[in-house]
Design a protein around this motif. Structure first.
Motif, PDB file in Angstrom:
ATOM      1  N   VAL B 122     -36.804 -23.517  10.874  1.00  0.00           N
ATOM      2  CA  VAL B 122     -37.570 -23.322  12.109  1.00  0.00           C
ATOM      3  C   VAL B 122     -36.648 -22.856  13.231  1.00  0.00           C
ATOM      4  O   VAL B 122     -35.690 -23.540  13.599  1.00  0.00           O
ATOM      5  N   VAL B 123     -36.951 -21.691  13.741  1.00  0.00           N
ATOM      6  CA  VAL B 123     -36.119 -21.058  14.768  1.00  0.00           C
ATOM      7  C   VAL B 123     -36.969 -20.835  16.009  1.00  0.00           C
ATOM      8  O   VAL B 123     -38.150 -20.501  15.895  1.00  0.00           O
ATOM      9  N   GLY B 124     -36.387 -21.038  17.162  1.00  0.00           N
ATOM     10  CA  GLY B 124     -37.101 -20.749  18.400  1.00  0.00           C
ATOM     11  C   GLY B 124     -36.845 -19.308  18.814  1.00  0.00           C
ATOM     12  O   GLY B 124     -35.775 -18.766  18.572  1.00  0.00           O
ATOM     13  N   MET B 125     -37.850 -18.684  19.418  1.00  0.00           N
ATOM     14  CA  MET B 125     -37.692 -17.304  19.906  1.00  0.00           C
ATOM     15  C   MET B 125     -37.919 -17.330  21.407  1.00  0.00           C
ATOM     16  O   MET B 125     -39.032 -17.597  21.859  1.00  0.00           O
ATOM     17  N   LEU B 126     -36.886 -17.076  22.168  1.00  0.00           N
ATOM     18  CA  LEU B 126     -36.995 -17.171  23.622  1.00  0.00           C
ATOM     19  C   LEU B 126     -36.659 -15.841  24.281  1.00  0.00           C
ATOM     20  O   LEU B 126     -35.497 -15.560  24.590  1.00  0.00           O
ATOM     21  N   TYR B 157     -34.092 -26.663  22.071  1.00  0.00           N
ATOM     22  CA  TYR B 157     -32.981 -26.892  21.151  1.00  0.00           C
ATOM     23  C   TYR B 157     -33.127 -28.208  20.386  1.00  0.00           C
ATOM     24  O   TYR B 157     -32.513 -28.392  19.332  1.00  0.00           O
ATOM     25  N   SER B 158     -33.931 -29.105  20.904  1.00  0.00           N
ATOM     26  CA  SER B 158     -34.123 -30.368  20.176  1.00  0.00           C
ATOM     27  C   SER B 158     -35.138 -30.214  19.041  1.00  0.00           C
ATOM     28  O   SER B 158     -35.122 -30.981  18.085  1.00  0.00           O
ATOM     29  N   ILE B 159     -36.016 -29.210  19.151  1.00  0.00           N
ATOM     30  CA  ILE B 159     -37.040 -29.068  18.111  1.00  0.00           C
ATOM     31  C   ILE B 159     -36.764 -27.922  17.139  1.00  0.00           C
ATOM     32  O   ILE B 159     -37.367 -27.868  16.070  1.00  0.00           O
ATOM     33  N   CYS B 160     -35.870 -27.040  17.508  1.00  0.00           N
ATOM     34  CA  CYS B 160     -35.568 -25.894  16.633  1.00  0.00           C
ATOM     35  C   CYS B 160     -34.155 -26.017  16.088  1.00  0.00           C
ATOM     36  O   CYS B 160     -33.273 -26.559  16.741  1.00  0.00           O
ATOM     37  N   ASP B 161     -33.985 -25.452  14.905  1.00  0.00           N
ATOM     38  CA  ASP B 161     -32.662 -25.495  14.307  1.00  0.00           C
ATOM     39  C   ASP B 161     -31.709 -24.545  15.043  1.00  0.00           C
ATOM     40  O   ASP B 161     -30.584 -24.885  15.347  1.00  0.00           O
ATOM     41  N   GLU B 162     -32.189 -23.353  15.293  1.00  0.00           N
ATOM     42  CA  GLU B 162     -31.450 -22.373  16.098  1.00  0.00           C
ATOM     43  C   GLU B 162     -32.453 -21.711  17.043  1.00  0.00           C
ATOM     44  O   GLU B 162     -33.667 -21.827  16.851  1.00  0.00           O
ATOM     45  N   HIS B 190     -23.291 -22.290  19.501  1.00  0.00           N
ATOM     46  CA  HIS B 190     -23.125 -22.440  18.053  1.00  0.00           C
ATOM     47  C   HIS B 190     -24.478 -22.577  17.343  1.00  0.00           C
ATOM     48  O   HIS B 190     -24.551 -22.558  16.127  1.00  0.00           O
ATOM     49  N   ARG B 191     -25.560 -22.717  18.137  1.00  0.00           N
ATOM     50  CA  ARG B 191     -26.908 -22.764  17.562  1.00  0.00           C
ATOM     51  C   ARG B 191     -27.761 -21.645  18.136  1.00  0.00           C
ATOM     52  O   ARG B 191     -28.984 -21.738  18.182  1.00  0.00           O
ATOM     53  N   THR B 192     -27.097 -20.596  18.579  1.00  0.00           N
ATOM     54  CA  THR B 192     -27.803 -19.529  19.282  1.00  0.00           C
ATOM     55  C   THR B 192     -27.572 -18.192  18.617  1.00  0.00           C
ATOM     56  O   THR B 192     -26.464 -17.874  18.192  1.00  0.00           O
ATOM     57  N   ARG B 205     -16.404  -9.963  20.276  1.00  0.00           N
ATOM     58  CA  ARG B 205     -16.539 -10.760  21.504  1.00  0.00           C
ATOM     59  C   ARG B 205     -17.494 -11.923  21.297  1.00  0.00           C
ATOM     60  O   ARG B 205     -17.230 -13.060  21.659  1.00  0.00           O
ATOM     61  N   PHE B 206     -18.661 -11.624  20.703  1.00  0.00           N
ATOM     62  CA  PHE B 206     -19.657 -12.671  20.505  1.00  0.00           C
ATOM     63  C   PHE B 206     -19.171 -13.690  19.471  1.00  0.00           C
ATOM     64  O   PHE B 206     -19.482 -14.886  19.571  1.00  0.00           O
ATOM     65  N   SER B 207     -18.433 -13.219  18.514  1.00  0.00           N
ATOM     66  CA  SER B 207     -17.886 -14.136  17.522  1.00  0.00           C
ATOM     67  C   SER B 207     -16.890 -15.092  18.179  1.00  0.00           C
ATOM     68  O   SER B 207     -16.914 -16.298  17.948  1.00  0.00           O
ATOM     69  N   LYS B 208     -16.052 -14.550  19.068  1.00  0.00           N
ATOM     70  CA  LYS B 208     -15.070 -15.388  19.784  1.00  0.00           C
ATOM     71  C   LYS B 208     -15.766 -16.393  20.676  1.00  0.00           C
ATOM     72  O   LYS B 208     -15.287 -17.514  20.869  1.00  0.00           O
ATOM     73  N   LEU B 209     -16.890 -15.995  21.239  1.00  0.00           N
ATOM     74  CA  LEU B 209     -17.627 -16.907  22.124  1.00  0.00           C
ATOM     75  C   LEU B 209     -18.291 -18.036  21.346  1.00  0.00           C
ATOM     76  O   LEU B 209     -18.724 -19.024  21.933  1.00  0.00           O
ATOM     77  N   GLY B 210     -18.403 -17.868  20.020  1.00  0.00           N
ATOM     78  CA  GLY B 210     -18.918 -18.951  19.194  1.00  0.00           C
ATOM     79  C   GLY B 210     -20.395 -18.880  18.836  1.00  0.00           C
ATOM     80  O   GLY B 210     -20.960 -19.870  18.373  1.00  0.00           O
ATOM     81  N   PHE B 211     -21.008 -17.725  19.023  1.00  0.00           N
ATOM     82  CA  PHE B 211     -22.418 -17.590  18.661  1.00  0.00           C
ATOM     83  C   PHE B 211     -22.578 -17.766  17.149  1.00  0.00           C
ATOM     84  O   PHE B 211     -21.729 -17.341  16.371  1.00  0.00           O
ATOM     85  N   SER B 212     -23.701 -18.376  16.768  1.00  0.00           N
ATOM     86  CA  SER B 212     -23.931 -18.531  15.325  1.00  0.00           C
ATOM     87  C   SER B 212     -24.301 -17.190  14.713  1.00  0.00           C
ATOM     88  O   SER B 212     -23.986 -16.926  13.548  1.00  0.00           O
TER      89      SER B 212
END
Lengths: 205, 232
Positions: B122-126, B157-162, B190-192, B205-212
């Motif tokens: 389950v993923v959130g779409m924002l 973020y509490s209800i979605c995995d990412e 890390h969950r985004t 750049r995004f990898s260094k920032l820690g995006f999943s």
């Protein structure tokens, strides 16, 4: 014929497409009395406790256990793998099919969400029933990258000497896969693991 | 970090978009999906808009092209609840489902989906826009913009995995994803999954920032922007 158990949940169509692409015949098994032999696949993309409830409600548990005893190839993918074990703590918890000596538990809370992504996997084929190895020729080990997506992981019930390749590198205490002769569980999704997945389809050849 | 492709899909066809306002026909879904699979993406995010992106569109193709073979995982956005109710078969070839409208409902509304797919799927779409200096979330089904708050962000973020954070205005534009949004709301990267305006040159750049994960939109589907060689 490869039978994909269809109890109304799981990515059964993805599995069927994967097998079709590999030129393997399969069908969706919606009732146990439709079964006429061949390998059985338990799908993933589900809550394992929910999957077990539906398997029992539709009486697939007896079919799967009987087929396993008869040496039929049984493959569980992700939640399907977890269902093959003794117990799952997902959801409200549920007793598993008891075909593999493993338990499913929540992955440590240190990992804030599920394990999702591609990881290197190495599969040792030495514990597999030899009649399911023919598709792999002389190979005794398979290596590749596979897609994982799970928030619950599988651990062996008793301490076992397993090769390092069995273990999920992210936690070190959950299994990537488990092979017990004709019963195989994959924590990852071979049907969505591109090239490596297509290699693994040979297990059904 | 995973690198996915994001495509807009409508009745067997795929579309490019700029700012999700301007649409151009991209190609048949079969060709687009094969290209995405072939070019080494980790996953594909398929956005199904409620309305046709272009007028006068022939709807001769069945909408079931989503369920043809793809060797990589598929995330479906758009009309998942409706599909669950009226066409659940289409969801049997999907590995993760992403929700927008349900994020604006009470938390229990998403529990049914969690019970079916498992929390990890389950993923959130924002989708968000910056309007008069205020960040607004877009509720697709009611077609309204709602001012974003930290409480709302915490809830999803509490209800979605990412969560897919989708910069609508930057969609289709290279290098324009609004990273200030991430800083302002202290987004757990890390969950985004960042989407909209992320280009192949931004990956490090995004990898260094820690995006999943990041989703590349239109540009990823052009031959001069392939990411061959970027490991899954």
């Amino acid at each position: 014929m490869i039978n994909i158990v269809d109890v109304g949940i799981g990515n059964t169509k993805s599995i069927k497409n994967w097998l079709y692409y590999s030129k393997l015949d399969s069908e969706l098994l919606t009732r146990p009395d439709e079964y006429s032999g061949g390998a059985i696949i338990l799908p993933g993309v589900a809550c394992s406790a929910n999957l077990l409830g539906l398997l029992r409600e539709k009486r697939f548990d007896k079919l799967i256990s009987s087929a396993a005893t008869n040496g039929t190839l049984i493959v569980g993918i992700c939640a399907g793998f977890q269902a093959l074990g003794n117990y799952t703590r997902e959801g409200k918890g549920a007793r598993g099919l008891g075909l593999l000596p493993v338990t499913t538990e929540k992955i440590s809370s240190d990992i804030n969400h599920s394990i999702v992504g591609w990881r290197s996997v190495e599969i040792d084929l030495s514990h597999i029933d030899p009649k399911f190895k023919s598709g792999f020729g002389r190979r005794y080990r398979l290596k590749g990258r596979a897609f994982f997506n799970h928030s619950f992981g599988v651990t062996p019930e008793k301490k076992m000497a397993l090769p390092s390749s069995n273990w999920l590198s992210k936690t070190g205490s959950h299994l990537n896969y488990f092979i017990k002769e004709n019963i195989i569980g994959f924590q990852f999704h071979p049907e969505k693991s591109a090239h490596f997945g297509r290699v693994l389809a040979e297990i059904f050849r | 970090m995973r690198v996915g492709a994001c495509v807009i899909f409508y009745k067997g066809h795929c579309f490019q978009s700029f700012g999700l306002n301007d649409f151009k026909f991209l190609g048949s879904s079969k060709n687009v999906f094969e290209a995405v699979d072939h070019h080494g993406f980790s996953e594909i995010c398929i956005i199904r808009p409620a309305k046709p992106p272009l007028t006068g569109l022939m709807s001769s193709h069945r909408s079931g092209d989503i369920d043809s073979y793809l060797g990589i995982p598929t995330i479906l956005v758009g009309g998942v609840e409706k599909s669950l109710a009226h066409d659940p078969g289409i969801l049997r070839s999907i590995e993760r489902v992403a929700f927008n409208s349900l994020l604006f409902e009470p938390e229990c509304a998403i529990q049914k989906v969690v019970d079916i797919f498992g929390k990890q799927a389950v993923v959130g779409m924002l989708p968000f826009v910056l309007k008069d200096g205020i960040y607004m979330a877009y509720n697709v089904s009611s077609d309204v913009l709602i001012e974003l708050t930290s409480d709302f962000i915490s809830k999803i973020y509490s209800i979605c995995d990412e969560v897919v954070i989708h910069d609508i205005c930057a969609h289709g534009k290279s290098g324009e994803f609004d990273l200030q949004f991430i800083t302002k709301f202290e987004i757990p990267v890390h969950r985004t999954i960042a989407c909209g305006g992320v280009s192949p040159s931004d990956l490090k750049r995004f990898s260094k920032l820690g995006f999943s994960a990041v989703y590349l939109d239109n540009i990823s589907l052009h031959s001069d922007s392939v990411i061959d060689g970027y490991l899954r």
